[in-house]
Design a protein around this motif. Structure first.
Motif, PDB file in Angstrom:
ATOM      1  N   SER A 296      42.502  -4.336 -28.728  1.00 22.25           N
ATOM      2  CA  SER A 296      42.064  -4.771 -27.399  1.00 22.25           C
ATOM      3  C   SER A 296      41.898  -3.560 -26.486  1.00 22.25           C
ATOM      4  O   SER A 296      42.776  -2.703 -26.419  1.00 22.25           O
ATOM      5  N   ILE A 297      40.762  -3.521 -25.781  1.00 24.09           N
ATOM      6  CA  ILE A 297      40.477  -2.436 -24.844  1.00 24.09           C
ATOM      7  C   ILE A 297      40.241  -3.045 -23.471  1.00 24.09           C
ATOM      8  O   ILE A 297      39.345  -3.867 -23.298  1.00 24.09           O
ATOM      9  N   SER A 298      41.046  -2.637 -22.505  1.00 23.90           N
ATOM     10  CA  SER A 298      40.901  -3.115 -21.129  1.00 23.90           C
ATOM     11  C   SER A 298      40.447  -1.941 -20.269  1.00 23.90           C
ATOM     12  O   SER A 298      41.083  -0.875 -20.283  1.00 23.90           O
ATOM     13  N   VAL A 299      39.352  -2.115 -19.538  1.00 22.33           N
ATOM     14  CA  VAL A 299      38.772  -1.008 -18.777  1.00 22.33           C
ATOM     15  C   VAL A 299      38.601  -1.393 -17.305  1.00 22.33           C
ATOM     16  O   VAL A 299      38.525  -2.568 -16.960  1.00 22.33           O
ATOM     17  N   VAL A 300      38.534  -0.361 -16.465  1.00 20.64           N
ATOM     18  CA  VAL A 300      38.227  -0.526 -15.048  1.00 20.64           C
ATOM     19  C   VAL A 300      37.136   0.475 -14.709  1.00 20.64           C
ATOM     20  O   VAL A 300      37.302   1.686 -14.936  1.00 20.64           O
ATOM     21  N   GLU A 301      36.029  -0.014 -14.169  1.00 22.87           N
ATOM     22  CA  GLU A 301      34.931   0.875 -13.793  1.00 22.87           C
ATOM     23  C   GLU A 301      35.204   1.559 -12.454  1.00 22.87           C
ATOM     24  O   GLU A 301      35.909   1.025 -11.602  1.00 22.87           O
ATOM     25  N   ARG A 302      34.616   2.726 -12.303  1.00 28.74           N
ATOM     26  CA  ARG A 302      34.678   3.408 -11.014  1.00 28.74           C
ATOM     27  C   ARG A 302      33.813   2.658  -9.995  1.00 28.74           C
ATOM     28  O   ARG A 302      32.765   2.111 -10.340  1.00 28.74           O
ATOM     29  N   THR A 303      34.272   2.670  -8.749  1.00 22.54           N
ATOM     30  CA  THR A 303      33.517   2.047  -7.660  1.00 22.54           C
ATOM     31  C   THR A 303      32.863   3.134  -6.827  1.00 22.54           C
ATOM     32  O   THR A 303      33.564   3.992  -6.258  1.00 22.54           O
ATOM     33  N   PRO A 304      31.544   3.165  -6.723  1.00 25.75           N
ATOM     34  CA  PRO A 304      30.890   4.221  -5.944  1.00 25.75           C
ATOM     35  C   PRO A 304      31.097   4.027  -4.448  1.00 25.75           C
ATOM     36  O   PRO A 304      31.101   2.910  -3.948  1.00 25.75           O
ATOM     37  N   VAL A 305      31.275   5.151  -3.748  1.00 25.51           N
ATOM     38  CA  VAL A 305      31.398   5.096  -2.284  1.00 25.51           C
ATOM     39  C   VAL A 305      30.300   5.898  -1.601  1.00 25.51           C
ATOM     40  O   VAL A 305      29.972   5.641  -0.445  1.00 25.51           O
ATOM     41  N   VAL A 306      29.746   6.896  -2.309  1.00 27.90           N
ATOM     42  CA  VAL A 306      28.647   7.694  -1.765  1.00 27.90           C
ATOM     43  C   VAL A 306      27.686   8.038  -2.900  1.00 27.90           C
ATOM     44  O   VAL A 306      28.014   7.876  -4.080  1.00 27.90           O
ATOM     45  N   VAL A 307      26.510   8.535  -2.508  1.00 31.66           N
ATOM     46  CA  VAL A 307      25.539   9.041  -3.469  1.00 31.66           C
ATOM     47  C   VAL A 307      25.360  10.528  -3.206  1.00 31.66           C
ATOM     48  O   VAL A 307      25.006  10.932  -2.102  1.00 31.66           O
ATOM     49  N   LEU A 308      25.612  11.329  -4.220  1.00 29.62           N
ATOM     50  CA  LEU A 308      25.467  12.777  -4.089  1.00 29.62           C
ATOM     51  C   LEU A 308      24.027  13.181  -4.371  1.00 29.62           C
ATOM     52  O   LEU A 308      23.485  12.898  -5.441  1.00 29.62           O
ATOM     53  N   SER A 309      23.422  13.828  -3.381  1.00 27.95           N
ATOM     54  CA  SER A 309      22.086  14.388  -3.571  1.00 27.95           C
ATOM     55  C   SER A 309      22.250  15.822  -4.042  1.00 27.95           C
ATOM     56  O   SER A 309      22.737  16.686  -3.306  1.00 27.95           O
ATOM     57  N   ASP A 310      21.856  16.058  -5.299  1.00 24.65           N
ATOM     58  CA  ASP A 310      22.147  17.356  -5.909  1.00 24.65           C
ATOM     59  C   ASP A 310      20.950  17.839  -6.717  1.00 24.65           C
ATOM     60  O   ASP A 310      20.686  17.343  -7.817  1.00 24.65           O
ATOM     61  N   GLY A 311      20.197  18.787  -6.156  1.00 24.11           N
ATOM     62  CA  GLY A 311      19.090  19.378  -6.883  1.00 24.11           C
ATOM     63  C   GLY A 311      18.018  18.392  -7.294  1.00 24.11           C
ATOM     64  O   GLY A 311      17.451  18.501  -8.385  1.00 24.11           O
TER      65      GLY A 311
END
Length: 249
Positions: free
Chosen positions: A117-132
């Motif tokens: 059994s694999i239990s996961v938690v996704e990251r929650t985005p708070v900002v968008v990085l503008s990079d190149g």
């Protein structure tokens, strides 16, 4: 008559001697029996197909997630068919987190008799990085974990002037500031910029600039800014030292 008595006495003596031998051998017999039982259990659990891996289950992925259960199973690289007891759950967890940066956490466990059994938690985005020229989703801890083709409407863009060793802490500070903002301020937030971890600047609707400073005392800074915004009449606010805020028209 004498012969019968002697024969009976001999039989009793043999029985007593046999009983004494059994008593002496009893600890050894018990150890042998326990050894056989333990050996059988070890073989069944660790070497036979009686308790083998037949399925890998995944829990915790939201329905809208771009990740699939197959992605997680593939990253875990847990083969089926082998003994469940021999699955290295710590190594499987490390592989999942290394291969899928969009996951904030993962736990791998054995579910007897046949499932990993694999239990996961996704990251929650708070900002968008503008990079190149690319746009990356960033969570509250400052981890950029996914490239997107366009900015989600609900997330502000963050731009950094920091490079090298200072870039990661600067991004973490900017993301932490955004994550700490109350909903009323988040709805007004358009963009974030930072040169260092201590010089985060927010841009609000109406072309209002807010010098926030570091992520320290963010709750207090948010309260001070909210009170200043209610008064209105300014285009620049400096709450980097919340006890001594300043404004500029």
């Amino acid at each position: 008559m004498t012969a019968d008595v002697s024969s009976s006495s001999a039989r009793r003596f043999k029985r007593r001697r046999f009983s004494r031998r059994l008593l002496r051998l009893r600890p050894l017999l018990v150890l042998v029996a326990l050894g056989l039982v333990v050996g059988a259990v070890v073989w069944v659990v660790g070497f036979s197909t009686v308790l083998d891996v037949r399925a890998v289950s995944v829990r915790g992925l939201p329905a809208a997630s771009p990740l699939s259960s197959d992605d997680v199973v593939g990253a875990a690289a847990v083969g089926t068919g082998g003994p469940l007891a021999k699955v290295d759950v710590d190594a499987a967890r490390s592989r999942v987190l290394a291969k899928l940066p969009a996951l904030a956490s993962a736990e791998v466990s054995r579910s007897w008799p046949h499932t990993v059994s694999i239990s996961v938690v996704e990251r929650t985005p708070v900002v968008v990085l503008s990079d190149g020229g690319s746009l990356q989703l960033v969570d509250a801890s400052g981890v950029a974990f996914r490239t997107v083709p366009a900015r989600p409407a609900e997330l502000p863009v963050v731009t950094l002037s920091a490079w090298g060793a200072t870039r990661a802490p600067t991004l973490a500070s900017a993301a932490g500031v955004v994550a700490s903002l109350p909903p009323a301020l988040k709805t007004k937030l358009v963009a974030v910029s930072a040169r260092t971890a201590d010089s985060v600047t927010l841009r609000l609707t109406g072309n209002v600039a807010v010098m926030w400073g570091s992520s320290d005392e963010s709750d207090k800074k948010a309260r001070v800014l909210a009170a200043l915004l209610e008064q209105g009449g300014a285009k620049e606010y400096d709450v980097s030292v919340p006890d001594l805020p300043t404004t500029k028209a």
